[in-house]
Design a protein around this motif. Structure first.
Motif, short mmCIF file in Angstrom:
data_model
loop_
_atom_site.label_atom_id
_atom_site.label_comp_id
_atom_site.label_asym_id
_atom_site.label_seq_id
_atom_site.Cartn_x
_atom_site.Cartn_y
_atom_site.Cartn_z
N GLU A 428 0.76 -1.21 0.00
CA GLU A 428 0.08 -0.04 -0.04
C GLU A 428 0.66 1.10 0.09
O GLU A 428 0.60 2.21 -0.55
CB GLU A 428 -1.03 0.19 1.21
CG GLU A 428 -2.25 -1.06 0.96
CD GLU A 428 -2.95 -0.75 2.32
OE1 GLU A 428 -4.09 -1.69 2.20
OE2 GLU A 428 -2.80 -0.27 3.19
N THR A 476 5.02 4.67 9.62
CA THR A 476 4.55 6.05 9.93
C THR A 476 4.12 6.61 8.51
O THR A 476 3.28 7.28 8.49
CB THR A 476 5.78 6.77 10.61
OG1 THR A 476 6.04 6.16 11.75
CG2 THR A 476 5.45 8.39 10.55
N HIS A 478 3.25 5.07 5.88
CA HIS A 478 2.37 4.38 5.29
C HIS A 478 0.89 5.04 5.88
O HIS A 478 -0.14 5.33 5.45
CB HIS A 478 2.23 2.97 5.58
CG HIS A 478 0.78 2.28 5.55
ND1 HIS A 478 0.10 1.81 6.55
CD2 HIS A 478 0.61 1.69 4.50
CE1 HIS A 478 -0.89 1.02 5.92
NE2 HIS A 478 -0.75 1.14 4.47
N ALA A 479 0.91 5.08 7.32
CA ALA A 479 0.00 5.63 7.98
C ALA A 479 -0.42 7.32 7.55
O ALA A 479 -1.69 7.36 7.28
CB ALA A 479 0.08 5.73 9.51
N GLN A 480 0.42 7.95 7.36
CA GLN A 480 0.22 9.38 6.64
C GLN A 480 -0.32 9.35 5.33
O GLN A 480 -1.39 10.15 5.15
CB GLN A 480 1.66 10.19 6.69
CG GLN A 480 2.35 10.29 8.10
CD GLN A 480 3.60 10.97 8.01
OE1 GLN A 480 4.29 11.01 6.87
NE2 GLN A 480 4.05 11.40 9.37
N THR A 482 -1.85 6.86 3.60
CA THR A 482 -3.22 6.23 3.41
C THR A 482 -4.37 6.98 4.49
O THR A 482 -5.41 6.73 3.89
CB THR A 482 -3.21 4.59 4.04
OG1 THR A 482 -2.60 4.65 5.38
CG2 THR A 482 -2.11 3.99 3.15
N ALA A 483 -3.96 7.77 5.41
CA ALA A 483 -4.91 8.40 6.01
C ALA A 483 -5.45 9.60 5.23
O ALA A 483 -6.69 9.99 5.36
CB ALA A 483 -4.31 8.92 7.22
N ARG A 484 -4.88 10.18 4.30
CA ARG A 484 -5.29 11.30 3.41
C ARG A 484 -6.40 10.63 2.08
O ARG A 484 -6.62 11.79 1.39
CB ARG A 484 -4.20 12.10 2.84
CG ARG A 484 -3.20 12.39 3.79
CD ARG A 484 -2.03 13.32 3.24
NE ARG A 484 -1.13 13.50 4.27
CZ ARG A 484 -0.01 14.00 4.03
NH1 ARG A 484 0.67 14.06 2.78
NH2 ARG A 484 1.06 14.33 4.94
N ARG A 485 -6.43 9.41 2.10
CA ARG A 485 -7.08 8.85 0.73
C ARG A 485 -8.80 9.23 0.99
O ARG A 485 -9.01 9.33 1.90
CB ARG A 485 -6.85 7.37 0.77
CG ARG A 485 -5.54 6.91 0.46
CD ARG A 485 -5.31 5.71 0.72
NE ARG A 485 -5.81 4.93 -0.48
CZ ARG A 485 -5.80 3.59 -0.76
NH1 ARG A 485 -4.92 2.76 0.04
NH2 ARG A 485 -6.33 2.89 -1.82
#
Length: 485
Positions: A428, A476, A478-480, A482-485
């Motif tokens: 991802e 970190t 990845h979280a940043q 994918t959170a914006r999708r």
């Protein structure tokens, strides 16, 4: 600065390591060795330069010729210093070896090894074994320090995930990535576009200066090359996933291998590879005990022994190996006075375990040293003058240690779920970076992405970016993203 000059393991001077430097030579193992009077140890070549070790101008040549900032150092001391001070080596501190840092057993707190500590331990083993056989110790140490630089976050699990991501641009392999880091990605030396010489990746047509990475010597790059062939070029197994160079890095690979026998590793690379096997087999076993995952008494029971043989066959020894050979290897280890038959985390148990690791390293290295000396004599063994000889029984002992760690640490039920999550993170993350690139890329990789001539080259830049991350930074980022999708 690249660092100070190297010294021998026991300090400056030509005396070399103590005869017991590997550990305790009281049990050298099958085909084991005694000391060979008169063969070279870890002495410095002195004023006569690198060729005192049997390394000619071709071996000490660099892709981009450059003067030494401080005369008096050997070419391989410079190589070692460059790898030691590289950002890629420091990043290995954040990449898991086997046991995840920060985990805690209810009885004691373990501080497991990372890829960095493993690389340092591999380098110590390789330096002394190489010196005992006549190699330049700084050369072997540099190769050992460099051997894992290309490993992505989450170790071999991340390697599998990135190989799937990179299918459209030539695949991913940690050893090929190490070569790419050493010759292209790690910033140390640049060639101007009008230098009139080819550049490692064949790039630079836009007029911008081109990185030649750490610009190590030919011998150092060759010594760090575990698989001297491209993808699909394994000499006996075309389906092997192991290879040492990507297609767009072939120019520098061909320069490294100029005059070398096809598919054959140099002697120093063989020493590096065996030192890697020794270090990780012994220390993964040690970490498994520390973390409470391995009970050494399990090796006494046949159901568990059968599991260990099953894991070892085909993965750590040839599939046609007689299982009885592996049983005999287990028995030889269990019969040693120093073998740790229990571990409770006490100071006494820790000391006994540490002595066992020293004994095992000494046993494996002295066996290889003795067998190699028996075949090739007492002269200096360098480059393509010899093959490292490791007795079959010794390889089997090393293999059963790997299988124990594999069975009781890597194959734990919770590890399967963790590995699945890690592969999702890698896939991802690569997808998110590719979708928004060049946004989200580090400045170094953004510039490479902008200069890439086609989608295949841009895909490789995305892979390079993900591979450079530590475990924590991958999670970190990845979280940043994918959170914006």
């Amino acid at each position: 600065m690249e660092g100070t000059t190297g010294t021998t393991p026991n300090g400056p001077g030509p005396q070399g390591p103590h005869p017991h430097a590997y550990g305790h030579p009281t049990a050298p193992g099958p085909g084991g060795a005694q000391e060979h009077p008169g063969h070279p140890r870890d002495g410095r070549p002195g004023s006569s330069g690198d060729d005192a070790y049997g390394y000619d101008e071709a071996a000490t040549a660099r892709w981009a010729p450059e003067p030494d900032k401080r005369p008096g150092r050997t070419a391989f001391q410079r190589d070692r210093a460059r790898v030691l001070h590289s950002a890629a080596l420091r990043r290995l501190a954040g990449k898991t070896q086997v046991v995840t840092p920060g985990t805690r057993n209810q009885a004691w707190d373990a501080s497991p090894r990372t890829r960095l500590t493993h690389s340092l331990e591999c380098a110590q083993v390789g330096r002394e074994l190489g010196a005992a056989l006549g190699c330049d110790p700084d050369l072997v140490e540099a190769a050992c320090l460099a051997h894992d630089l290309g490993h992505p976050p989450f170790g071999h699990n991340g390697e599998v995930a990135l190989n799937e991501v990179a299918e459209g641009c030539g695949g991913f392999e940690g050893n090929a990535q190490s070569l790419r880091l050493l010759t292209r990605i790690e910033p140390k030396r640049f060639l101007p576009a009008d230098a009139g010489a080819p550049v490692p990746g064949g790039a630079g047509s836009d007029g911008a200066p081109v990185s030649v990475g750490l610009n190590l010597t030919r011998a150092a790059l060759d010594a760090a090359t575990k698989y001297p062939w491209p993808r699909g070029g394994h000499p006996t197994d075309p389906d092997s996933v192991k290879f040492g160079v990507y297609e767009d890095d072939l120019p520098v690979f061909d320069w490294i291998r100029d005059g070398a026998p096809r598919h054959r590793r140099c002697f120093e690379a063989q020493v590096m590879d065996w030192s890697d096997d020794v270090a990780y087999s012994v220390h993964d076993f040690e970490d498994g005990l520390h973390a409470g995952h391995i009970d050494p008494n399990l090796l006494l029971a046949e159901p568990e022994r059968a599991d260990i043989r099953r894991v070892a066959l085909g993965r750590y020894v040839p599939a046609d190996t007689d299982p009885e050979e592996l049983s005999e290897a287990i028995d030889r280890l269990l019969d040693q006075d120093w073998w740790p038959h229990h571990y409770d985390g006490s100071a006494h148990a820790q000391a006994r375990l540490k002595d066992a690791t020293s004994q095992l390293i000494g046993r494996f290295c002295l066996a290889a040293e003795g067998a190699t000396r028996q075949r090739y004599g007492t002269g200096r063994l360098t480059r393509y003058a010899a093959e490292l000889v490791v007795p079959r029984a010794t390889r089997n002992e090393c293999a059963v240690l790997k299988a124990v760690a594999d069975r009781y640490v890597m194959q734990r039920a919770e590890q399967a779920a963790l590995r699945a999550d890690q592969r999702i993170v890698v896939a991802e993350l690569a997808e998110a970076l590719a979708r928004r690139a060049p946004d989200g890329l580090d400045p170094q990789f953004r510039a490479l992405f902008d200069a890439a001539p086609d989608d295949r080259a841009r895909g490789r830049v995305i892979v390079d970016q993900v591979a450079s991350l530590t475990d924590a930074s991958a999670v970190t980022l990845h979280a940043q993203l994918t959170a914006r999708r």
